[in-house]
Design an enzyme around this catalytic site. Structure first.
Site, PDB file in Angstrom:
ATOM      1  N   HIS A 141       0.838  -1.211   0.000  1.00 51.60           N
ATOM      2  CA  HIS A 141       0.000   0.000   0.000  1.00 51.60           C
ATOM      3  C   HIS A 141       0.869   1.255   0.000  1.00 51.60           C
ATOM      4  O   HIS A 141       2.055   1.204   0.330  1.00 51.60           O
ATOM      5  CB  HIS A 141      -0.898   0.026   1.248  1.00 51.60           C
ATOM      6  CG  HIS A 141      -2.075  -0.889   1.159  1.00 51.60           C
ATOM      7  ND1 HIS A 141      -2.007  -2.209   1.515  1.00 51.60           N
ATOM      8  CD2 HIS A 141      -3.353  -0.676   0.736  1.00 51.60           C
ATOM      9  CE1 HIS A 141      -3.180  -2.776   1.327  1.00 51.60           C
ATOM     10  NE2 HIS A 141      -4.022  -1.872   0.848  1.00 51.60           N
TER      11      HIS A 141
ATOM     12  N   LYS B 106      -0.465   4.762   4.633  1.00 51.94           N
ATOM     13  CA  LYS B 106      -1.291   3.794   5.376  1.00 51.94           C
ATOM     14  C   LYS B 106      -0.733   3.592   6.787  1.00 51.94           C
ATOM     15  O   LYS B 106       0.473   3.412   6.954  1.00 51.94           O
ATOM     16  CB  LYS B 106      -1.371   2.467   4.609  1.00 51.94           C
ATOM     17  CG  LYS B 106      -2.341   1.485   5.249  1.00 51.94           C
ATOM     18  CD  LYS B 106      -2.771   0.395   4.297  1.00 51.94           C
ATOM     19  CE  LYS B 106      -3.682  -0.621   4.954  1.00 51.94           C
ATOM     20  NZ  LYS B 106      -4.959  -0.034   5.401  1.00 51.94           N
TER      21      LYS B 106
HETATM   22  N1  LIG Z   1     -12.673  -1.325   3.438  1.00 51.36           N
HETATM   23  C1  LIG Z   1     -12.160  -0.784   2.316  1.00 51.36           C
HETATM   24  O1  LIG Z   1     -12.544  -1.129   1.172  1.00 51.36           O
HETATM   25  C2  LIG Z   1     -11.130   0.283   2.454  1.00 51.36           C
HETATM   26  C3  LIG Z   1     -10.731   0.668   3.698  1.00 51.36           C
HETATM   27  N2  LIG Z   1      -9.876   1.723   3.864  1.00 51.36           N
HETATM   28  C4  LIG Z   1      -9.635   2.114   5.242  1.00 51.36           C
HETATM   29  O2  LIG Z   1     -10.349   3.316   5.504  1.00 51.36           O
HETATM   30  C5  LIG Z   1      -9.671   4.078   6.490  1.00 51.36           C
HETATM   31  C6  LIG Z   1      -9.421   5.488   5.973  1.00 51.36           C
HETATM   32  O3  LIG Z   1      -8.531   5.434   4.877  1.00 51.36           O
HETATM   33  P1  LIG Z   1      -8.087   6.760   4.103  1.00 51.36           P
HETATM   34  O4  LIG Z   1      -9.286   7.463   3.566  1.00 51.36           O
HETATM   35  O5  LIG Z   1      -7.000   6.367   3.196  1.00 51.36           O
HETATM   36  O6  LIG Z   1      -7.471   7.595   5.328  1.00 51.36           O
HETATM   37  P2  LIG Z   1      -7.430   9.169   5.539  1.00 51.36           P
HETATM   38  O7  LIG Z   1      -6.498   9.394   6.696  1.00 51.36           O
HETATM   39  O8  LIG Z   1      -7.158   9.843   4.242  1.00 51.36           O
HETATM   40  O9  LIG Z   1      -8.937   9.525   5.965  1.00 51.36           O
HETATM   41  C7  LIG Z   1      -9.492   9.317   7.220  1.00 51.36           C
HETATM   42  C8  LIG Z   1     -10.274  10.563   7.564  1.00 51.36           C
HETATM   43  O10 LIG Z   1     -11.045  10.340   8.750  1.00 51.36           O
HETATM   44  C9  LIG Z   1     -10.875  11.485   9.560  1.00 51.36           C
HETATM   45  N3  LIG Z   1     -11.201  11.216  10.955  1.00 51.36           N
HETATM   46  C10 LIG Z   1     -10.460  10.603  11.891  1.00 51.36           C
HETATM   47  N4  LIG Z   1     -11.130  10.564  13.060  1.00 51.36           N
HETATM   48  C11 LIG Z   1     -12.320  11.180  12.839  1.00 51.36           C
HETATM   49  C12 LIG Z   1     -13.443  11.475  13.656  1.00 51.36           C
HETATM   50  N5  LIG Z   1     -13.469  11.150  14.951  1.00 51.36           N
HETATM   51  N6  LIG Z   1     -14.499  12.122  13.108  1.00 51.36           N
HETATM   52  C13 LIG Z   1     -14.474  12.491  11.809  1.00 51.36           C
HETATM   53  N7  LIG Z   1     -13.434  12.246  10.992  1.00 51.36           N
HETATM   54  C14 LIG Z   1     -12.374  11.603  11.502  1.00 51.36           C
HETATM   55  C15 LIG Z   1      -9.420  11.874   9.357  1.00 51.36           C
HETATM   56  O11 LIG Z   1      -9.145  13.172   9.800  1.00 51.36           O
HETATM   57  P3  LIG Z   1      -7.629  13.540  10.264  1.00 51.36           P
HETATM   58  O12 LIG Z   1      -6.751  13.260   9.090  1.00 51.36           O
HETATM   59  O13 LIG Z   1      -7.720  14.967  10.614  1.00 51.36           O
HETATM   60  O14 LIG Z   1      -7.327  12.627  11.424  1.00 51.36           O
HETATM   61  C16 LIG Z   1      -9.329  11.750   7.842  1.00 51.36           C
HETATM   62  O15 LIG Z   1      -9.831  12.888   7.191  1.00 51.36           O
HETATM   63  C17 LIG Z   1      -8.399   3.295   6.817  1.00 51.36           C
HETATM   64  O16 LIG Z   1      -8.644   2.483   7.945  1.00 51.36           O
HETATM   65  C18 LIG Z   1      -8.204   2.422   5.569  1.00 51.36           C
HETATM   66  O17 LIG Z   1      -7.454   1.269   5.795  1.00 51.36           O
HETATM   67  C19 LIG Z   1      -9.376   2.410   2.811  1.00 51.36           C
HETATM   68  C20 LIG Z   1      -9.709   2.056   1.537  1.00 51.36           C
HETATM   69  C21 LIG Z   1     -10.613   0.948   1.249  1.00 51.36           C
HETATM   70  O1  LIG Z   2      -5.664   2.033   3.467  1.00 53.38           O
HETATM   71  C1  LIG Z   2      -5.931   1.759   2.273  1.00 53.38           C
HETATM   72  O2  LIG Z   2      -5.638   2.509   1.344  1.00 53.38           O
HETATM   73  C2  LIG Z   2      -6.654   0.520   2.005  1.00 53.38           C
HETATM   74  N1  LIG Z   2      -7.094  -0.151   3.009  1.00 53.38           N
HETATM   75  C3  LIG Z   2      -7.830  -1.356   2.978  1.00 53.38           C
HETATM   76  C4  LIG Z   2      -7.065  -2.461   3.655  1.00 53.38           C
HETATM   77  O3  LIG Z   2      -6.502  -2.219   4.748  1.00 53.38           O
HETATM   78  O4  LIG Z   2      -7.022  -3.573   3.139  1.00 53.38           O
HETATM   79  C5  LIG Z   2      -8.352  -1.700   1.612  1.00 53.38           C
HETATM   80  C6  LIG Z   2      -7.490  -1.279   0.462  1.00 53.38           C
HETATM   81  O5  LIG Z   2      -6.497  -2.235   0.263  1.00 53.38           O
HETATM   82  C7  LIG Z   2      -6.937   0.115   0.611  1.00 53.38           C
END
Ligand SMILES: NC(=O)C1=CN([C@@H]2O[C@H](COP(=O)(O)OP(=O)(O)OC[C@H]3O[C@@H](n4cnc5c(N)ncnc54)[C@H](OP(=O)(O)O)[C@@H]3O)[C@@H](O)[C@H]2O)C=CC1
Ligand SMILES: O=C(O)C1=N[C@H](C(=O)O)C[C@H](O)C1
Length: 271
Positions: free
Chosen positions: A158, A162
Site C-alpha cells: 500500500h 497507510k
Molecule cells: N474497506 C475498504 O474497502 C477500504 C478501507 N480503507 C480504510 O479506511 C480508512 C481510511 O482510509 P483513508 O481514507 O485512506 O485515510 P485518511 O487518513 O485519508 O482519511 C481518514 C479521515 O477520517 C478522519 N477522521 C479521523 N477521526 C475522525 C473522527 N473522529 N471524526 C471524523 N473524521 C475523523 C481523518 O481526519 P484527520 O486526518 O484529521 O485525522 C481523515 O480525514 C483506513 O482504515 C483504511 O485502511 C481504505 C480504503 C478501502
Molecule cells: O488504506 C488503504 O488505502 C486501504 N485499506 C484497505 C485495507 O486495509 O485492506 C483496503 C485497500 O487495500 C486500501
C-alpha cells in the site's frame, strides 16, 4: 420508485471520504445529506463542495456526528478505529445503517460493535471491492483443496500514508485461507519475521506488509510447494472500487434486520 437514501460521509476530507462523495453523486438511488470531520479540522463549518474545490454542495461539514446521524438513513465510515467505535454507538441510537470500511480495528474495538449491532445494521469489510471479495472465496477453496505442504503467504503493498498493518484485506485473505484449512488463524498466523526466526513451521500462514509511494492496494496469496507456486493476485488501481462498494452496501442495508453483515452478504455470495 422508493425515496433516495440519505447518506452521510464521516471523515469526509480523507482519501476515501472524497471518493465517497463522488460515488454517492453517481447514484440516483441516494443523496449526500451530511458530512463530518474531527473537531478543529479546517473543513468544519464550510460548504463541502467549496472545501473540496468543486461546486458548492449545500452540505456543511460538521464536527457533531450526533446531529449528522439524526438526519441520515445511512452513514459511511472510513475513518479510524476509535472513531468508528464511537460512531457505532451513535448509529445504534439513531437506528442508522452503519457501513464500516475502517481497518486496523483490534479485538476490543470489534467487541464494542456487538451491542451496537443489536439496534443498527452494520456492514463491515476490510475491502469493499467485488474483486477482493471474490478472491477470498477462491482463497478458501484453494486452501481447502491443498494440504499444508503448500505454504501460504499473503503479501500486500500500500501507499506510504497507510497507518495499519497487515491491511484489512490481507487479514480477510488469511482468514479465508485458515477457514479453508479448517484451522484458526490465531493459531497459525506468522506476522513478524525478523532475525533468527528458525525454519518455517508447516501449516503457518504468513503475512507481509510493504509500504511505499502511491500504491492503491495490491494483494497476493501465494501457495508455495516443492516444485510449484500458485499465486492469486488482486491489484486495485482506483479507490472508486471501494467507494462504490460502500454505497452498494448502504443501499443493501435498507429494510434489513439489525446485525453485523459483510460484503459477501451484500454481493449475495454467501454459500
Ligand atoms: N474497506 C475498504 O474497502 C477500504 C478501507 N480503507 C480504510 O479506511 C480508512 C481510511 O482510509 P483513508 O481514507 O485512506 O485515510 P485518511 O487518513 O485519508 O482519511 C481518514 C479521515 O477520517 C478522519 N477522521 C479521523 N477521526 C475522525 C473522527 N473522529 N471524526 C471524523 N473524521 C475523523 C481523518 O481526519 P484527520 O486526518 O484529521 O485525522 C481523515 O480525514 C483506513 O482504515 C483504511 O485502511 C481504505 C480504503 C478501502
Ligand atoms: O488504506 C488503504 O488505502 C486501504 N485499506 C484497505 C485495507 O486495509 O485492506 C483496503 C485497500 O487495500 C486500501
Amino acid at each position: 420508485m422508493s425515496e433516495a437514501m440519505r447518506i452521510a460521509v464521516l471523515g469526509v476530507s480523507g482519501r476515501m471520504g472524497q471518493m465517497l462523495v463522488q460515488a454517492i453523486g453517481e447514484s440516483e438511488r441516494c443523496m449526500l445529506c451530511g458530512a463530518t470531520e474531527r473537531a478543529g479540522h479546517d473543513w468544519v463549518g464550510r460548504d463541502l463542495g467549496e472545501a473540496m474545490g468543486i461546486a458548492p454542495r449545500g452540505v456543511t461539514v460538521s464536527d457533531d456526528p450526533l446531529e449528522v446521524f439524526a438526519g441520515a438513513e445511512a452513514v459511511i465510515d472510513f475513518t479510524a478505529p476509535k472513531a468508528t467505535v464511537a460512531h457505532a454507538e451513535l448509529a445504534a441510537q439513531a437506528r442508522a445503517i452503519h457501513v464500516i470500511g475502517t481497518t486496523g480495528m483490534e479485538a476490543e474495538d470489534l467487541a464494542k460493535l456487538e451491542p451496537a449491532a443489536r439496534h443498527a445494521v452494520i456492514v463491515r469489510a476490510g475491502n469493499m471491492s467485488l474483486g477482493v471479495n471474490l478472491l477470498t472465496l477462491l482463497t478458501r477453496r484453494i486452501a481447502a483443496a491443498l494440504d499444508p505442504d503448500y505454504d501460504i503467504e499473503v503479501v500486500e503493498m500500500h501507499h506510504r500514508h497507510k497507518v495499519d498493518a497487515p491491511s484489512g484485506t490481507a487479514l480477510m485473505l488469511a482468514e479465508a485461507a485458515a477457514e479453508g484449512r479448517g484451522v484458526k488463524l490465531a493459531d497459525v498466523s506468522d506476522r513478524g519475521r525478523d532475525g533468527q526466526t528458525g525454519a518455517r513451521r508447516r501449516g503457518d500462514i504468513g503475512m507481509v506488509a510493504l509500504r511505499g509511494g502511491d500504491v492503491t492496494g495490491e494483494h497476493d496469496v501465494i501457495f508455495a510447494a516443492d516444485g510449484e507456486r500458485i499465486i492469486l493476485r488482486h491489484v486495485a488501481t482506483d479507490r472508486m472500487i471501494f467507494a462504490r462498494g460502500a454505497v452498494k452496501a448502504a443501499l443493501w442495508g435498507r429494510g434489513r434486520q439489525p446485525g453485523q453483515y459483510d460484503m459477501i452478504d451484500v454481493l449475495g455470495l454467501r454459500d
